[in-house]
Design a protein around this motif. Structure first.
Motif, PDB file in Angstrom:
ATOM      1  N   ALA A   1      13.936  14.319   5.932  1.00  0.00           N
ATOM      2  CA  ALA A   1      13.398  13.190   5.654  1.00  0.00           C
ATOM      3  C   ALA A   1      12.334  12.632   6.778  1.00  0.00           C
ATOM      4  O   ALA A   1      12.491  13.100   7.737  1.00  0.00           O
ATOM      5  N   VAL A   2      11.295  12.379   5.948  1.00  0.00           N
ATOM      6  CA  VAL A   2      10.090  12.020   6.645  1.00  0.00           C
ATOM      7  C   VAL A   2      10.005  10.602   7.184  1.00  0.00           C
ATOM      8  O   VAL A   2      10.022   9.541   6.039  1.00  0.00           O
ATOM      9  N   ILE A   3       9.900   9.993   8.528  1.00  0.00           N
ATOM     10  CA  ILE A   3       9.956   8.703   8.742  1.00  0.00           C
ATOM     11  C   ILE A   3       8.707   8.319   9.887  1.00  0.00           C
ATOM     12  O   ILE A   3       8.525   9.013  10.677  1.00  0.00           O
ATOM     13  N   THR A   4       7.967   7.407   9.505  1.00  0.00           N
ATOM     14  CA  THR A   4       6.840   7.024  10.313  1.00  0.00           C
ATOM     15  C   THR A   4       7.282   5.880  11.088  1.00  0.00           C
ATOM     16  O   THR A   4       7.946   4.866  10.441  1.00  0.00           O
ATOM     17  N   ARG A   5       6.944   5.770  12.394  1.00  0.00           N
ATOM     18  CA  ARG A   5       7.364   4.560  13.067  1.00  0.00           C
ATOM     19  C   ARG A   5       6.106   3.819  13.558  1.00  0.00           C
ATOM     20  O   ARG A   5       4.932   4.591  13.715  1.00  0.00           O
ATOM     21  N   VAL A   6       6.213   2.535  13.444  1.00  0.00           N
ATOM     22  CA  VAL A   6       5.067   1.602  13.732  1.00  0.00           C
ATOM     23  C   VAL A   6       5.476   0.654  14.716  1.00  0.00           C
ATOM     24  O   VAL A   6       6.459   0.031  14.279  1.00  0.00           O
ATOM     25  N   VAL A   7       4.906   0.219  15.936  1.00  0.00           N
ATOM     26  CA  VAL A   7       5.216  -0.793  16.588  1.00  0.00           C
ATOM     27  C   VAL A   7       4.366  -1.728  16.706  1.00  0.00           C
ATOM     28  O   VAL A   7       3.186  -1.760  16.774  1.00  0.00           O
ATOM     29  N   PRO A   8       4.976  -2.882  16.155  1.00  0.00           N
ATOM     30  CA  PRO A   8       4.184  -4.068  15.782  1.00  0.00           C
ATOM     31  C   PRO A   8       3.318  -4.732  16.759  1.00  0.00           C
ATOM     32  O   PRO A   8       3.860  -4.574  17.883  1.00  0.00           O
ATOM     33  N   GLY A   9       2.181  -4.760  16.801  1.00  0.00           N
ATOM     34  CA  GLY A   9       1.233  -5.552  17.966  1.00  0.00           C
ATOM     35  C   GLY A   9       0.829  -4.364  19.025  1.00  0.00           C
ATOM     36  O   GLY A   9      -0.084  -4.727  19.846  1.00  0.00           O
ATOM     37  N   VAL A  10       1.291  -3.245  18.938  1.00  0.00           N
ATOM     38  CA  VAL A  10       1.103  -2.092  19.884  1.00  0.00           C
ATOM     39  C   VAL A  10       0.331  -1.032  18.895  1.00  0.00           C
ATOM     40  O   VAL A  10      -0.821  -0.623  19.391  1.00  0.00           O
ATOM     41  N   THR A  11       0.666  -0.599  17.864  1.00  0.00           N
ATOM     42  CA  THR A  11       0.136   0.290  17.132  1.00  0.00           C
ATOM     43  C   THR A  11      -1.124  -0.052  16.578  1.00  0.00           C
ATOM     44  O   THR A  11      -1.108  -1.163  15.795  1.00  0.00           O
ATOM     45  N   PRO A  12      -2.413   0.318  17.077  1.00  0.00           N
ATOM     46  CA  PRO A  12      -3.593  -0.189  16.458  1.00  0.00           C
ATOM     47  C   PRO A  12      -3.834  -0.017  14.797  1.00  0.00           C
ATOM     48  O   PRO A  12      -3.031   1.127  14.232  1.00  0.00           O
ATOM     49  N   ASN A  13      -4.076  -0.821  14.144  1.00  0.00           N
ATOM     50  CA  ASN A  13      -4.517  -0.928  12.636  1.00  0.00           C
ATOM     51  C   ASN A  13      -3.678   0.348  11.858  1.00  0.00           C
ATOM     52  O   ASN A  13      -4.262   1.162  11.586  1.00  0.00           O
ATOM     53  N   PRO A  14      -2.291  -0.018  11.707  1.00  0.00           N
ATOM     54  CA  PRO A  14      -1.628   1.110  11.037  1.00  0.00           C
ATOM     55  C   PRO A  14      -2.031   1.292   9.563  1.00  0.00           C
ATOM     56  O   PRO A  14      -2.219   2.524   9.109  1.00  0.00           O
ATOM     57  N   ARG A  15      -2.680   0.376   8.729  1.00  0.00           N
ATOM     58  CA  ARG A  15      -3.248   0.375   7.427  1.00  0.00           C
ATOM     59  C   ARG A  15      -4.476   1.434   7.656  1.00  0.00           C
ATOM     60  O   ARG A  15      -4.398   2.403   6.704  1.00  0.00           O
ATOM     61  N   GLN A  16      -5.166   1.142   8.507  1.00  0.00           N
ATOM     62  CA  GLN A  16      -6.062   2.188   8.896  1.00  0.00           C
ATOM     63  C   GLN A  16      -5.748   3.641   8.991  1.00  0.00           C
ATOM     64  O   GLN A  16      -6.391   4.749   8.570  1.00  0.00           O
ATOM     65  N   ALA A  17      -4.866   3.785   9.770  1.00  0.00           N
ATOM     66  CA  ALA A  17      -4.410   5.093  10.190  1.00  0.00           C
ATOM     67  C   ALA A  17      -3.823   5.649   8.884  1.00  0.00           C
ATOM     68  O   ALA A  17      -3.938   6.861   9.077  1.00  0.00           O
ATOM     69  N   PHE A  18      -3.090   4.837   8.132  1.00  0.00           N
ATOM     70  CA  PHE A  18      -2.520   5.554   6.933  1.00  0.00           C
ATOM     71  C   PHE A  18      -3.683   6.005   5.820  1.00  0.00           C
ATOM     72  O   PHE A  18      -3.423   6.645   5.118  1.00  0.00           O
ATOM     73  N   ALA A  19      -4.714   5.250   6.112  1.00  0.00           N
ATOM     74  CA  ALA A  19      -5.791   5.604   5.189  1.00  0.00           C
ATOM     75  C   ALA A  19      -6.281   6.985   5.476  1.00  0.00           C
ATOM     76  O   ALA A  19      -6.699   7.783   4.695  1.00  0.00           O
ATOM     77  N   ALA A  20      -6.318   7.342   6.832  1.00  0.00           N
ATOM     78  CA  ALA A  20      -7.004   8.603   7.435  1.00  0.00           C
ATOM     79  C   ALA A  20      -5.755   9.708   7.184  1.00  0.00           C
ATOM     80  O   ALA A  20      -5.933  10.944   7.255  1.00  0.00           O
ATOM     81  N   ASP A  21      -4.472   9.254   7.239  1.00  0.00           N
ATOM     82  CA  ASP A  21      -3.292  10.194   7.204  1.00  0.00           C
ATOM     83  C   ASP A  21      -2.035   9.826   6.434  1.00  0.00           C
ATOM     84  O   ASP A  21      -1.139   9.337   7.093  1.00  0.00           O
ATOM     85  N   PRO A  22      -2.229   9.606   5.061  1.00  0.00           N
ATOM     86  CA  PRO A  22      -1.409   8.993   4.363  1.00  0.00           C
ATOM     87  C   PRO A  22      -0.045   9.785   4.146  1.00  0.00           C
ATOM     88  O   PRO A  22       0.845   8.843   3.601  1.00  0.00           O
TER      89      PRO A  22
END
Length: 188
Positions: free
Chosen positions: A42-63
């Protein structure tokens, strides 16, 4: 959980890069009786709201294979979408994919193991998010899956698989968040 199955976690962190460049992805590998042969992952991505810089931008670079989930849970500027913000999650666990060896498919093993893997990565207030749909190697992020095809003969098997997967995730406590994306509060 059946004590015959062992879950091993690994995470890749890239030296000198932060979350604006690459996502924080964990892989949970499932082994039978601590054997060397992996029976699933299982591949799981962790995101910390308010701490992780723009997750949507990170996913655009590494989807990875995530495509729909980021569009549903984050706004364009990377903030939590209102439907998610209302839940006030302390951590988001985005289930990217689950795969099991052929002999374990169709028995609910992958789903049970994925839920256990999510539970073990959770902290109080965490929200697990998934998009119940078959993963097809020929369809990458942003590509139309066959269940969205105009050809009913191509679409029918995937529509049936999606309906079955959604019912199964609901049995594990997940509920529809929006646009086919499901979520579950993961508590202690």
């Amino acid at each position: 959980m059946d004590d015959r199955i062992v879950i091993s976690y690994s995470s890749r962190h890239f030296s000198g890069e932060d979350w604006t460049e690459r996502a924080d992805r964990w892989t949970a590998a499932f082994y039978e009786n601590d054997a060397d042969r992996v029976l699933g992952t299982a591949v799981i991505t962790r995101v910390v709201p308010g701490v992780t810089p723009n997750p949507r931008q990170a996913f655009a670079a590494d989807p990875g294979v995530l495509d729909r989930i980021p569009r549903v849970i984050f706004t364009e500027d990377g903030e939590l979408a209102p439907v998610v913000a209302e839940l006030r999650p302390t951590l988001l666990l985005l289930l990217e994919s689950v795969e099991v060896a052929a002999e374990w498919r169709g028995k609910g093993v992958g789903m049970r193991l994925a839920v256990e893997a999510l539970r073990r990565l959770a902290v109080p207030g965490a929200l697990a998010v998934c998009y119940p749909a078959p993963v097809h190697p020929q369809h990458g992020p942003g590509e139309v899956c066959s269940y969205e095809s105009d050809d009913p003969e191509v679409r029918r098997p995937d529509e049936e698989a999606v309906a079955k997967l959604r019912r199964a995730w609901e049995e594990h406590g997940f509920s529809l968040l929006a646009d086919g994306v499901y979520a579950r509060r993961m508590g202690p």
